[in-house]
Scaffold this motif. Sequence first.
Motif, PDB file in Angstrom:
ATOM      1  N   PRO A 118       0.817  -1.135  -0.185  1.00  0.00           N
ATOM      2  CA  PRO A 118       0.224  -0.026   0.127  1.00  0.00           C
ATOM      3  C   PRO A 118       0.819   1.118   0.085  1.00  0.00           C
ATOM      4  N   GLU A 119       0.279   2.309  -0.146  1.00  0.00           N
ATOM      5  CA  GLU A 119       0.946   3.669  -0.272  1.00  0.00           C
ATOM      6  C   GLU A 119       1.417   3.846   1.285  1.00  0.00           C
ATOM      7  N   SER A 120       2.397   4.389   1.323  1.00  0.00           N
ATOM      8  CA  SER A 120       3.122   4.947   2.664  1.00  0.00           C
ATOM      9  C   SER A 120       2.815   6.063   3.105  1.00  0.00           C
ATOM     10  N   VAL A 121       2.033   6.526   4.162  1.00  0.00           N
ATOM     11  CA  VAL A 121       1.307   7.819   4.553  1.00  0.00           C
ATOM     12  C   VAL A 121       1.694   7.842   6.118  1.00  0.00           C
TER      13      VAL A 121
ATOM     14  N   LEU B  69      -3.243  10.282   6.824  1.00  0.00           N
ATOM     15  CA  LEU B  69      -4.271   9.102   6.589  1.00  0.00           C
ATOM     16  C   LEU B  69      -5.576  10.027   7.181  1.00  0.00           C
TER      17      LEU B  69
ATOM     18  N   TYR C  70      -6.801  12.018   4.205  1.00  0.00           N
ATOM     19  CA  TYR C  70      -7.670  11.487   3.217  1.00  0.00           C
ATOM     20  C   TYR C  70      -8.926  10.878   3.914  1.00  0.00           C
TER      21      TYR C  70
ATOM     22  N   PHE D 200      -3.481   1.323   3.540  1.00  0.00           N
ATOM     23  CA  PHE D 200      -2.129   2.470   3.729  1.00  0.00           C
ATOM     24  C   PHE D 200      -1.297   1.555   4.631  1.00  0.00           C
ATOM     25  N   GLU D 201       0.072   2.081   4.530  1.00  0.00           N
ATOM     26  CA  GLU D 201       1.139   1.559   5.461  1.00  0.00           C
ATOM     27  C   GLU D 201       1.501   2.902   6.215  1.00  0.00           C
ATOM     28  N   CYS D 202       1.474   2.579   7.421  1.00  0.00           N
ATOM     29  CA  CYS D 202       1.889   3.687   8.489  1.00  0.00           C
ATOM     30  C   CYS D 202       3.240   3.362   9.441  1.00  0.00           C
TER      31      CYS D 202
ATOM     32  N   SER E 272      -3.603   0.166  -4.197  1.00  0.00           N
ATOM     33  CA  SER E 272      -2.432   1.117  -4.112  1.00  0.00           C
ATOM     34  C   SER E 272      -1.977   1.448  -5.557  1.00  0.00           C
TER      35      SER E 272
ATOM     36  N   ALA F 108      -2.886   9.625  -1.493  1.00  0.00           N
ATOM     37  CA  ALA F 108      -3.960   8.437  -1.189  1.00  0.00           C
ATOM     38  C   ALA F 108      -4.971   8.217  -2.290  1.00  0.00           C
TER      39      ALA F 108
ATOM     40  N   ALA G 273      -3.666   5.715  -4.533  1.00  0.00           N
ATOM     41  CA  ALA G 273      -3.991   4.401  -4.094  1.00  0.00           C
ATOM     42  C   ALA G 273      -5.253   3.658  -4.476  1.00  0.00           C
TER      43      ALA G 273
END
Length: 538
Positions: free
Chosen positions: A330-333, A338, A341, A352-354, A506, A520, A523
């Motif tokens: 996933p998109e890193s945010v 987050l 979005y 997403f990736e956190c 993503s 975001a 993705a």
Amino acid sequence: MDLSGNSPASGDHQTSKKTVASSATAKSTGKSTASSATVVKPNGKAAVSSANPMEPNAATALSSMPGDQVMFFREVSLGPREAELMFRMIHFWEARNPNTKTLIGQEMLLIDREGTVIQGFVPASRVGRYELTAGSVYKLINFFGSRSKDQYRVADHSATVSFSWNYSLSVLENPPVQIPEDRFRFHTYEEFKSNCDSKGDLYDYVGHMKLVNGQTMTDHIVLDEDDIAEKRHVCVHVQTHDGPVMKLYLWDKAAADFCQKFKSYGNTPSVLLVTTVNPKHLGGTLALTSMSSSRVFMDADVQPTKDYLEWLNSNSDIANRIAAEVVTKPESVTLEELFSYIKQDSSKVAWFECMATIDDVVQGSAWYYISCGGCNSKAVKGHTSLICNNKKCVKTEVTGVPQYLTRISVYDKTEQAVFVILGDAGKELTGKHAAELVASYFEANDGVGADHCMPVPQALLDTVGQTRKFIVKVSDHNLTGKTQTITVTKILPPEAPLPSTVGVGSGSSGSSGDTAGDKARKAAEILEADEAKRPKSG
């Protein structure tokens, strides 16, 4: 024209095409054996012929015809023929104009006693004249050998058996010879890639599933059928042996068939075979899409899936070389991005990736719940036993299994948030199953009752202060404002390298100047792009 193909098929085939006959394939006996025939009347009703050679009707002529006097598909050429064909109906489907949806006719996939497969076609004006049944054996008198269209062809034969104006069709209840049940023609990843966007023949795919709509293949995966029906498709990440992972989109009927078969297995199935898929470039990568002719098979349905499952069970190390989280980067945010979005009106469900640090484990409420051992949904107490909350669950006797339902407070350099840890993500965090922690507690505290609220275990408290990489899902509840708690679907090990392959939900990483909303949206818009490029016929 929506002449999309269906089942796999082929007679004479090129060496680049991997053609596999099912175990039902049988050779002709060569004996001249009469059989009873059922004439399918225009009203759909059937009358069984007495097979009396003195009766001058079509049923008698067909039933008295020795099996070795019937024309083979390999002998079919272009032009009108007053010959007889004997075949099994593998599959049939409607061909419609992709724009007006007007019925063009009925497409069919037929197989003869030699295992040769050919397409059949009934014009719209004659559709419904006979009631057809997949799997039945028929004899046909009078047909026209028309040239098969290159676009979306589902058999290797260059001709199509078109039913003439004066054709006669009869069901053979007791065929004089055995006819194979099916035939498939498979392509490898490289062959699909070379034929991508070519609008040529449609081939079949067999492999193992890595993800279904973003869910990893656990024993308790549950499909959201309402969501699938609303979106009209399901996205499955698939892989053949140790080849590259690619997306497979099943649309409409194929999606419904997938759900039905998936649920019919007691455990989560592993192998998937889909016929007549169309290779396309979607989102910059190779993807396969189903057509109106596509059929769906799983683990034990047909011989090729059985053979693949046997290979998979013996080579699990090869099959698992590519981890699910690598497939679905996933998109890193940041947490701030987050929440930004979530506030946007145009936002949709996305992953997403956190990277965040655990500040606390929320206490004062249960950190686990009792799930249905069949589908992982919440189980509640009935009068005499547990009852699954999922109305679609097929389990009649529910076995309760403790599962993580733990809220943690996290922070990064931009914001604070509350994450909820569910199921397998809890084990990824603590290294222990919830059931193991619950069992240990009640064994050590023999006197407490079943309704006792177990305190948060030390294994969870020990995670406070850890910085971990979380894969989170922005759900409909987040977008509608019903909750700000973010669901965690996976927790990567500490110091895990960043996944590198774009996947479910993503898009490609944006430039450093992208806003949170821009990153975001990329993705979430991948799936929309897929839908826009999907052929209307499927």
